[in-house]
Design a protein around this motif. Structure first.
Motif, PDB file in Angstrom:
ATOM      1  N   PHE A   6       0.832  -1.205   0.000  1.00 14.65           N
ATOM      2  CA  PHE A   6       0.000   0.000   0.000  1.00 14.65           C
ATOM      3  C   PHE A   6       0.869   1.258   0.000  1.00 14.65           C
ATOM      4  CE2 PHE A   6      -2.273  -3.411   2.107  1.00 14.65           C
ATOM      5  CZ  PHE A   6      -3.558  -3.330   1.601  1.00 14.65           C
ATOM      6  N   GLN A   7       0.226   2.367  -0.324  1.00 12.27           N
ATOM      7  CA  GLN A   7       0.915   3.661  -0.292  1.00 12.27           C
ATOM      8  C   GLN A   7       1.484   3.942   1.095  1.00 12.27           C
ATOM      9  OE1 GLN A   7      -1.743   6.602  -1.830  1.00 12.27           O
ATOM     10  NE2 GLN A   7      -0.494   8.306  -1.125  1.00 12.27           N
ATOM     11  N   SER A   8       0.741   3.529   2.123  1.00 15.32           N
ATOM     12  CA  SER A   8       1.075   3.938   3.495  1.00 15.32           C
ATOM     13  C   SER A   8       1.793   2.847   4.302  1.00 15.32           C
ATOM     14  CB  SER A   8      -0.209   4.332   4.203  1.00 15.32           C
ATOM     15  OG  SER A   8      -1.145   3.273   4.074  1.00 15.32           O
ATOM     16  N   PHE A   9       2.477   1.936   3.645  1.00 12.88           N
ATOM     17  CA  PHE A   9       3.328   0.891   4.232  1.00 12.88           C
ATOM     18  C   PHE A   9       2.553  -0.157   5.045  1.00 12.88           C
ATOM     19  CE2 PHE A   9       5.903   4.963   5.144  1.00 12.88           C
ATOM     20  CZ  PHE A   9       6.081   5.210   3.801  1.00 12.88           C
ATOM     21  N   ASN A  10       1.679   0.329   5.965  1.00 10.54           N
ATOM     22  CA  ASN A  10       0.857  -0.589   6.776  1.00 10.54           C
ATOM     23  C   ASN A  10       1.666  -1.596   7.582  1.00 10.54           C
ATOM     24  OD1 ASN A  10      -1.085   0.791   5.394  1.00 10.54           O
ATOM     25  ND2 ASN A  10      -2.393  -0.976   5.021  1.00 10.54           N
ATOM     26  N   LEU A  11       2.800  -1.164   8.133  1.00  7.07           N
ATOM     27  CA  LEU A  11       3.524  -2.052   9.063  1.00  7.07           C
ATOM     28  C   LEU A  11       2.871  -1.920  10.442  1.00  7.07           C
ATOM     29  CD1 LEU A  11       7.201  -1.159   8.064  1.00  7.07           C
ATOM     30  CD2 LEU A  11       5.955  -3.236   7.442  1.00  7.07           C
ATOM     31  N   PHE A  12       3.045  -2.952  11.269  1.00  7.96           N
ATOM     32  CA  PHE A  12       2.606  -2.846  12.669  1.00  7.96           C
ATOM     33  C   PHE A  12       3.691  -2.071  13.418  1.00  7.96           C
ATOM     34  CE2 PHE A  12       0.573  -6.956  11.407  1.00  7.96           C
ATOM     35  CZ  PHE A  12      -0.740  -6.534  11.523  1.00  7.96           C
ATOM     36  N   ASN A  13       3.329  -0.882  13.910  1.00  7.62           N
ATOM     37  CA  ASN A  13       4.350  -0.014  14.501  1.00  7.62           C
ATOM     38  C   ASN A  13       4.880  -0.501  15.847  1.00  7.62           C
ATOM     39  OD1 ASN A  13       4.611   1.874  12.439  1.00  7.62           O
ATOM     40  ND2 ASN A  13       2.692   2.853  13.045  1.00  7.62           N
ATOM     41  N   GLN A  54      11.990   3.690  13.457  1.00  8.82           N
ATOM     42  CA  GLN A  54      13.427   3.992  13.315  1.00  8.82           C
ATOM     43  C   GLN A  54      13.888   3.937  11.850  1.00  8.82           C
ATOM     44  OE1 GLN A  54      14.415   0.804  16.104  1.00  8.82           O
ATOM     45  NE2 GLN A  54      15.324   2.336  17.468  1.00  8.82           N
ATOM     46  N   LEU A  55      12.960   3.605  10.972  1.00  7.99           N
ATOM     47  CA  LEU A  55      13.303   3.503   9.539  1.00  7.99           C
ATOM     48  C   LEU A  55      12.767   4.716   8.787  1.00  7.99           C
ATOM     49  CD1 LEU A  55      12.305  -0.217   8.764  1.00  7.99           C
ATOM     50  CD2 LEU A  55      14.523   0.642   9.548  1.00  7.99           C
ATOM     51  N   SER A  56      13.427   5.049   7.685  1.00 10.97           N
ATOM     52  CA  SER A  56      12.880   6.086   6.797  1.00 10.97           C
ATOM     53  C   SER A  56      11.643   5.519   6.098  1.00 10.97           C
ATOM     54  CB  SER A  56      13.920   6.471   5.733  1.00 10.97           C
ATOM     55  OG  SER A  56      14.078   5.407   4.807  1.00 10.97           O
ATOM     56  N   GLY A  57      10.872   6.406   5.468  1.00  5.91           N
ATOM     57  CA  GLY A  57       9.702   5.941   4.727  1.00  5.91           C
ATOM     58  C   GLY A  57      10.069   4.928   3.655  1.00  5.91           C
ATOM     59  N   GLY A  58      11.170   5.191   2.973  1.00  3.75           N
ATOM     60  CA  GLY A  58      11.601   4.274   1.906  1.00  3.75           C
ATOM     61  C   GLY A  58      11.973   2.910   2.470  1.00  3.75           C
ATOM     62  N   GLN A  59      12.633   2.922   3.648  1.00  2.00           N
ATOM     63  CA  GLN A  59      12.992   1.641   4.275  1.00  2.00           C
ATOM     64  C   GLN A  59      11.733   0.913   4.755  1.00  2.00           C
ATOM     65  OE1 GLN A  59      15.709   3.339   7.150  1.00  2.00           O
ATOM     66  NE2 GLN A  59      17.493   2.517   6.075  1.00  2.00           N
ATOM     67  N   GLN A  60      10.776   1.678   5.281  1.00  2.00           N
ATOM     68  CA  GLN A  60       9.522   1.035   5.722  1.00  2.00           C
ATOM     69  C   GLN A  60       8.799   0.399   4.537  1.00  2.00           C
ATOM     70  OE1 GLN A  60       6.930   2.975   8.638  1.00  2.00           O
ATOM     71  NE2 GLN A  60       8.484   4.536   8.894  1.00  2.00           N
ATOM     72  N   GLN A  61       8.813   1.109   3.408  1.00  2.00           N
ATOM     73  CA  GLN A  61       8.127   0.543   2.247  1.00  2.00           C
ATOM     74  C   GLN A  61       8.861  -0.708   1.752  1.00  2.00           C
ATOM     75  OE1 GLN A  61       5.408  -0.004   1.232  1.00  2.00           O
ATOM     76  NE2 GLN A  61       4.706   1.652  -0.100  1.00  2.00           N
ATOM     77  N   ARG A  62      10.205  -0.680   1.829  1.00  2.00           N
ATOM     78  CA  ARG A  62      10.949  -1.875   1.405  1.00  2.00           C
ATOM     79  C   ARG A  62      10.692  -3.035   2.370  1.00  2.00           C
ATOM     80  NH1 ARG A  62      16.666  -0.415   1.093  1.00  2.00           N
ATOM     81  NH2 ARG A  62      16.267   1.689   1.811  1.00  2.00           N
ATOM     82  N   ALA A  63      10.529  -2.716   3.660  1.00  2.00           N
ATOM     83  CA  ALA A  63      10.174  -3.770   4.629  1.00  2.00           C
ATOM     84  C   ALA A  63       8.786  -4.331   4.306  1.00  2.00           C
ATOM     85  CB  ALA A  63      10.211  -3.217   6.057  1.00  2.00           C
ATOM     86  N   ALA A  64       7.875  -3.448   3.900  1.00  2.00           N
ATOM     87  CA  ALA A  64       6.517  -3.906   3.548  1.00  2.00           C
ATOM     88  C   ALA A  64       6.563  -4.829   2.324  1.00  2.00           C
ATOM     89  CB  ALA A  64       5.606  -2.710   3.292  1.00  2.00           C
ATOM     90  N   ILE A  65       7.447  -4.510   1.386  1.00  2.00           N
ATOM     91  CA  ILE A  65       7.599  -5.375   0.200  1.00  2.00           C
ATOM     92  C   ILE A  65       8.164  -6.729   0.641  1.00  2.00           C
ATOM     93  CG2 ILE A  65       8.847  -5.688  -1.984  1.00  2.00           C
ATOM     94  CD1 ILE A  65       8.717  -2.592  -2.326  1.00  2.00           C
TER      95      ILE A  65
END
Ligand SMILES: Nc1ncnc2c1ncn2[C@@H]1O[C@H](COP(=O)(O)OP(=O)(O)OP(=O)(O)O)[C@@H](O)[C@H]1O
Length: 249
Positions: free
Chosen positions: A85-92, A138-149
């Motif tokens: 998703f656009q907004s990563f949707n990780l469990f914070n 602790q991650l940048s938005g780009g890192q969060q999105q890569r974690a989501a992938i």
């Protein structure tokens, strides 16, 4: 064999008809980019593919299973699709590693060791080796999105669905995420990508779909749809996104 077959898809929210008869076939290993103006129904189409939205009519078949069949086990069928998703949707409140292992263990029944091994492989693939213990904050938005992938990949999807995966990112972080998506495409992952990144669509897509007003106005290889569109509506949209200020070069 086609991995996704969509036919006659309709969806309305109240009196607003958002999808008005969409047909789309995606072959295994292909990348399909969906472009179009805001409100044209792109996200709704993607959400109908994995039944996050229930279509009003039409068929969605993924890997031979009809998801729109009321008798199908939708949770099981949906596992073939990874969604970003656009907004990563990780469990914070969970570490990166726990974000990647929780569904593998709960949904796929993998042991902790196996889930962690697969998670680490996928974190390495997206350039996040060593960040297992980090919290998402602790991650940048780009890192969060890569974690989501990486999380989606850890569920062994047949198809990856991306809904404007770089739209919420600072411009300098967009390239890293697109780089990961390019690498996935090169590996042969089947991908359906809603995007405003025209250069990505031009360089990576096998097929580009231009949507407007809930219909597919034009579809074909990027050299055709982006390079030499035949429809006036496509030309108008592209002129606006490729030269938003309207300045002559
Ligand atoms: N759950 C919903 N309830 C009501 N209306 C909705 C819902 N989801 C989407 N819509 C409306 O449907 C239309 C299409 O939305 P959609 O998000 O599919 O467009 P989009 O092409 O992805 O646009 P954008 O590029 O701005 O994300 C919009 O007018 C939107 O407000």
């Amino acid at each position: 064999m086609s991995v996704i077959e969509i036919s006659g898809l309709h969806k309305a929210f109240g009196s607003l008809e958002v999808l008005r008869g969409i047909d789309l076939t995606v072959e295994r290993g292909d990348v399909v980019c969906i472009i179009g103006p805001s409100g044209s129904g792109k996200s709704t189409l993607l959400r109908c593919v994995n039944l996050l939205e229930q279509p009003d009519s039409g068929k969605v078949v993924v890997d031979g299973t009809e998801l729109t069949d009321p008798d199908v086990d939708i949770d099981k069928a949906r596992r073939r699709l990874g969604m970003v998703f656009q907004s990563f949707n990780l469990f914070n409140h969970l570490t990166v590693l726990d974000n990647l292992t929780i569904a593998q263990r709960k949904v796929l029944g993998r042991s902790r060791d196996e889930a962690e091994r697969i998670a680490k492989q996928n974190l390495e693939k997206v350039g996040l080796a060593g960040r297992e213990r980090s919290m998402p904050s602790q991650l940048s938005g780009g890192q969060q999105q890569r974690a989501a992938i990486a999380r989606a990949l850890s569920m062994d999807p047949q198809v990856m669905l991306f809904d404007e995966p770089t739209s919420a990112l600072d411009p300098e972080l967009v390239g890293d995420v697109l780089g990961v998506m390019r690498a996935l495409a090169d590996e042969g992952m089947t991908m359906l990508v809603v995007t405003h990144e025209m250069q990505f669509a031009r360089e990576v897509a096998d097929t580009v779909l231009f949507m407007d007003g809930g219909v597919v106005v034009e579809q074909g290889p990027p050299a055709q749809v982006i390079g030499a569109p035949t429809q006036e509506r496509t030309r108008t949209f592209l002129a606006r996104v490729l030269n938003p200020t309207g300045d002559n070069p």
